[in-house]
Design an enzyme around this catalytic site. Structure first.
Site, short mmCIF file in Angstrom:
data_model
loop_
_atom_site.label_atom_id
_atom_site.label_comp_id
_atom_site.label_asym_id
_atom_site.label_seq_id
_atom_site.Cartn_x
_atom_site.Cartn_y
_atom_site.Cartn_z
N SER A 241 2.65 -3.52 8.03
CA SER A 241 3.03 -4.62 7.77
C SER A 241 4.51 -4.77 7.60
O SER A 241 5.41 -5.50 8.48
CB SER A 241 2.49 -5.61 6.87
N HIS A 318 -4.81 7.30 1.85
CA HIS A 318 -3.65 6.81 2.18
C HIS A 318 -2.79 7.70 3.25
O HIS A 318 -3.00 8.84 3.20
CB HIS A 318 -2.76 6.37 0.81
N ARG A 327 -0.50 2.00 -8.51
CA ARG A 327 -0.83 0.54 -8.34
C ARG A 327 -2.35 0.15 -8.85
O ARG A 327 -2.76 -0.66 -9.42
CB ARG A 327 -0.75 -0.17 -7.03
N ASP A 373 -6.13 -1.18 -3.02
CA ASP A 373 -6.92 -2.06 -2.82
C ASP A 373 -8.77 -1.75 -3.39
O ASP A 373 -9.16 -2.60 -3.55
CB ASP A 373 -7.54 -2.28 -0.97
N1 CMX Z 1 -13.16 7.17 4.03
C1 CMX Z 1 -13.85 8.07 5.18
N2 CMX Z 1 -12.97 8.77 6.00
C2 CMX Z 1 -11.70 8.53 5.73
C3 CMX Z 1 -11.15 7.78 4.62
C4 CMX Z 1 -12.10 7.17 3.83
N3 CMX Z 1 -11.45 6.37 2.82
N4 CMX Z 1 -9.66 8.05 4.56
C5 CMX Z 1 -9.34 9.01 5.52
N5 CMX Z 1 -10.63 9.38 6.33
C6 CMX Z 1 -10.80 9.78 7.59
C7 CMX Z 1 -10.02 9.27 8.45
O1 CMX Z 1 -10.84 8.17 9.19
C8 CMX Z 1 -9.84 10.59 9.64
O2 CMX Z 1 -11.05 10.85 10.14
P1 CMX Z 1 -11.19 11.15 11.79
O3 CMX Z 1 -10.37 12.50 11.77
O4 CMX Z 1 -12.46 11.31 12.07
O5 CMX Z 1 -10.65 10.06 12.54
C9 CMX Z 1 -9.36 11.66 8.42
O6 CMX Z 1 -10.20 11.28 7.32
C10 CMX Z 1 -8.15 12.01 8.35
O7 CMX Z 1 -7.39 10.82 7.77
P2 CMX Z 1 -6.31 10.98 6.84
O8 CMX Z 1 -5.07 11.97 7.51
O9 CMX Z 1 -6.75 11.56 5.55
O10 CMX Z 1 -5.97 9.36 6.76
P3 CMX Z 1 -4.92 8.63 7.70
O11 CMX Z 1 -3.50 8.48 7.13
O12 CMX Z 1 -5.13 8.85 9.04
O13 CMX Z 1 -5.31 7.00 7.12
C11 CMX Z 1 -6.13 5.18 5.73
C12 CMX Z 1 -5.03 6.24 6.16
C13 CMX Z 1 -5.70 4.52 4.98
C14 CMX Z 1 -6.11 4.39 7.06
C15 CMX Z 1 -7.33 5.80 5.58
O14 CMX Z 1 -7.41 6.61 4.50
C16 CMX Z 1 -8.44 4.79 5.46
O15 CMX Z 1 -9.09 4.49 6.47
N6 CMX Z 1 -9.01 4.30 4.19
C17 CMX Z 1 -9.87 3.41 4.18
C18 CMX Z 1 -9.26 1.93 4.40
C19 CMX Z 1 -8.13 1.48 3.26
O16 CMX Z 1 -8.73 1.47 2.08
N7 CMX Z 1 -7.01 1.07 3.70
C20 CMX Z 1 -6.05 0.45 2.64
C21 CMX Z 1 -4.85 1.38 2.59
C22 CMX Z 1 -3.88 0.76 1.70
C23 CMX Z 1 -3.21 -0.37 2.25
O17 CMX Z 1 -2.43 -0.44 3.16
O18 CMX Z 1 -3.50 -1.62 1.80
#
Ligand code: CMX
Length: 433
Positions: A241, A318, A327, A373
């Site tokens: 964002s 994250h 947080r 979150d």
């Molecule tokens: N649950 C299941 N799988 C997850 C996961 C979770 N909470 N977090 C990461 N993974 C998976 C990814 O989907 C990815 O899978 P693929 O290789 O199959 O695509 C793998 O683990 C590697 O991901 P990563 O490098 O650890 O994480 P990213 O930097 O790509 O993504 C984030 C970060 C936040 C998008 C991810 O951890 C996620 O989807 N979390 C759940 C959603 C969430 O809580 N978002 C809020 C973040 C904070 C905010 O911005 O407000």
């Protein structure tokens, strides 16, 4: 000129001079390399933006102008009798890198209240929307509709000198921050409380008045809002964002449009919308298990079932952090202090004890720990705000503080149009050889 604006102008002139000299002397020096994996990997870790208001460390978490959350809780001015910092103080700190006095913070509360009136047409626009329009969509439309009042756009059309961009951006930022709690409260009351609105209480601070206009009374909820709106305010510039706002603002689009664009990004479930997804997922868990006091085994199975369906565990993981999010910890401490025996809060703590091992065992998740979150929804439900579709709007109101302070800096420093380079896969394959 008001004291905050004067301080900001003086400091930005000094830093602008220093940065120009730095670029002249060091502009050609290499500070980082980009790997092919980063080009494909959502630009993780690529250093390509200046963001003065906060910085993020993978292990330690966020620091606002060098201060951790516990330090802010100690150092920033508070409401009389209150224990949590006033977000006004954090805005002052982010903008001019000084901890404000109580008097300065009181001035800012009053100043924002003076600037808070929403244009009549914004309310009309919102009332034409279907009541089931998602609150984030309503917020984005509401913010965009107020662009009619942009000082920057008006002065630009009149031929504003580049040297004055900072001034017009400061005015827009102050007006928009002042209005956001009013806009958000209007959306909440219209969507969920039979369109019955609560007049502001001018004796209150920015966050306290927001809590009041939402219609959730009590000192503890006001304190929660002060903490909530402080800790969600900024997370350096690379998050989706902040980066979206920064990119759009770099075209000299005013902050009404650029902040609205950033909020489109916050409204995605991998980013800010995760705060609604977490509590929705917990509520669905209690429904499926037919209990609000699940056992460890039941929780483990529910997590594994979620993963087996190809879904993420919301509130965990994250892009930068590699430890529990400070947080999350700040909210947990608040809940431990004020909330006893709440089933949803207990489930959040149970998840903290369970999710990281399961995500860790997948071998691919880089950060199995909770993010910001993971906790907020359960606390909001405890205080009576059960309408989880609204939660990301709370995040947005807070995030305005960091994004808009940073927009002031971008215009004051004269940062250019943002324009990174994209490449084709063919180019990348050749470059990798
Ligand atoms: N649950 C299941 N799988 C997850 C996961 C979770 N909470 N977090 C990461 N993974 C998976 C990814 O989907 C990815 O899978 P693929 O290789 O199959 O695509 C793998 O683990 C590697 O991901 P990563 O490098 O650890 O994480 P990213 O930097 O790509 O993504 C984030 C970060 C936040 C998008 C991810 O951890 C996620 O989807 N979390 C759940 C959603 C969430 O809580 N978002 C809020 C973040 C904070 C905010 O911005 O407000």
């Amino acid at each position: 000129m008001d004291e905050l604006k004067k301080k900001f102008h003086e400091k930005s002139l000094k830093l602008r001079k220093e940065m120009r000299a730095f670029i002249k002397a060091n502009g050609a020096k290499k500070v980082d390399d980009v790997a092919a994996g980063q080009v494909f990997g959502g630009m993780r870790g690529v250093k390509s933006m200046i963001w003065e208001t906060s910085s993020l460390d993978a292990k330690e978490g966020i620091r606002f102008r060098g201060k951790t959350i516990p330090e802010l809780q100690k150092l920033l001015p508070k409401r009389k009798g209150g224990k949590e910092p006033l977000p006004e103080g954090l805005f002052w700190l982010m903008l001019v890198d000084e901890i404000p006095t109580q008097k300065q913070v009181n001035w800012l509360s009053n100043e924002w209240e003076k600037r808070a009136k929403l244009p009549a047409h914004t309310l009309s626009v919102l009332t034409t929307l279907s009541p089931d329009t998602h609150p984030m969509t309503q917020l984005i439309i509401g913010i965009s509709s107020m662009q009619t009042d942009s000082v920057f756009s008006k002065r630009y059309a009149e031929g504003m000198n580049k040297a004055d961009y900072w001034d017009a951006t400061y005015e827009d930022a102050m007006n928009l921050i002042a209005r956001l709690p009013h806009l958000a409260a209007f959306i909440y009351r219209r969507s969920y409380k039979k369109n019955i609105h609560i007049p502001e209480d001018r004796s209150l601070d920015w966050a306290g008045n927001f809590a009041h206009m939402l219609g959730i009374e009590g000192l503890q909820f006001k304190e929660l809002m002060r903490l909530y709106l402080t800790i969600h305010a900024d997370h350096e510039g690379g998050n989706a964002s902040a980066h979206t706002s920064h990119l759009v603002n770099s075209t000299l689009s005013d902050v009404y449009l650029s902040f609205a664009a950033g909020m489109c990004s916050l409204a995605g479930p991998l980013h800010g919308l995760a705060n609604q997804e977490v509590i929705k997922w917990i509520m669905e868990m209690t429904k499926e298990l037919k209990t609000t006091k699940p056992t460890k085994e039941q929780v483990q199975k529910y997590i594994n079932d979620t993963l087996a369906k190809g879904k993420v565990i919301p509130g965990y993981g994250h892009a930068v952090l590699r430890q529990p999010d400070p947080r999350f910890t700040a909210q947990r401490i608040f809940a431990e202090k004020h909330i006893k025996n709440d089933d949803f809060v207990n489930i959040v703590w149970q998840l903290f004890d369970t999710v990281p091992d399961i995500l860790g065992s997948l071998g691919k998740v880089k950060n199995p720990w909770p993010n910001v979150d993971a906790h907020s929804g359960a606390i909001l439900v405890h205080y009576g705000m059960k309408e989880y579709s609204f939660y990301t709007v709370l995040f947005a109101v807070s995030r305005a503080l960091g994004i808009l302070a940073a927009s002031c800096w971008s215009r004051a420093l004269g940062l250019p149009l943002e324009r990174p380079k994209s490449v084709t896969f063919d180019w990348l394959k050749k470059a990798a050889k």
